[in-house]
Design a protein around this motif. Sequence first.
Motif, PDB file in Angstrom:
ATOM      1  N   ALA A 139       0.829  -1.208   0.000  1.00 29.95           N
ATOM      2  CA  ALA A 139       0.000   0.000   0.000  1.00 29.95           C
ATOM      3  C   ALA A 139       0.864   1.259   0.000  1.00 29.95           C
ATOM      4  N   TRP A 140       1.939   1.280   0.819  1.00 31.88           N
ATOM      5  CA  TRP A 140       2.831   2.441   0.854  1.00 31.88           C
ATOM      6  C   TRP A 140       3.575   2.604  -0.458  1.00 31.88           C
ATOM      7  N   LEU A 141       3.985   1.486  -1.058  1.00 28.45           N
ATOM      8  CA  LEU A 141       4.675   1.552  -2.339  1.00 28.45           C
ATOM      9  C   LEU A 141       3.746   2.103  -3.426  1.00 28.45           C
ATOM     10  N   LYS A 142       2.507   1.656  -3.428  1.00 28.54           N
ATOM     11  CA  LYS A 142       1.522   2.169  -4.386  1.00 28.54           C
ATOM     12  C   LYS A 142       1.311   3.668  -4.189  1.00 28.54           C
ATOM     13  N   PHE A 143       1.194   4.082  -2.912  1.00 32.21           N
ATOM     14  CA  PHE A 143       1.034   5.504  -2.594  1.00 32.21           C
ATOM     15  C   PHE A 143       2.219   6.311  -3.115  1.00 32.21           C
TER      16      PHE A 143
END
Length: 122
Positions: A22-26
């Motif tokens: 999720a953080w990487l996508k963000f």
Amino acid sequence: MDGLWGRVARQKPFLQKKNIQAWLKFAKTNIKSPKSTWENVLWFDETKVEHFGHKSKRYVWRKNNTAHHPKNTIPTVKHGGGSIMLWGCLSLAGTGALVRVEAIMNGSKYQANLAQNLQASV
């Protein structure tokens, strides 16, 4: 190994795979966001700080029969020495409030903390 003894502590990452994804996508979604976007973002988090040392086990490499040598020992205090919980925030403009959290924080206390301390940092 010439009489060396030691163990390496196994550690579990703080973030689960779904959180990392999720953080990487963000990050990938927002990498090219203009500076003006980040001027309106306030990041905040809380942390627990131990007054004396850590509650986790610590490991050292040592030779046989040197367990009590001063360089192989870690000083402690009885009953752990206590801890404090801190909440803080930061933005593109700099750091905001740093607040000591007095009690165990549940959802309603967290919202009260935000209501009391967030506006000053914005």
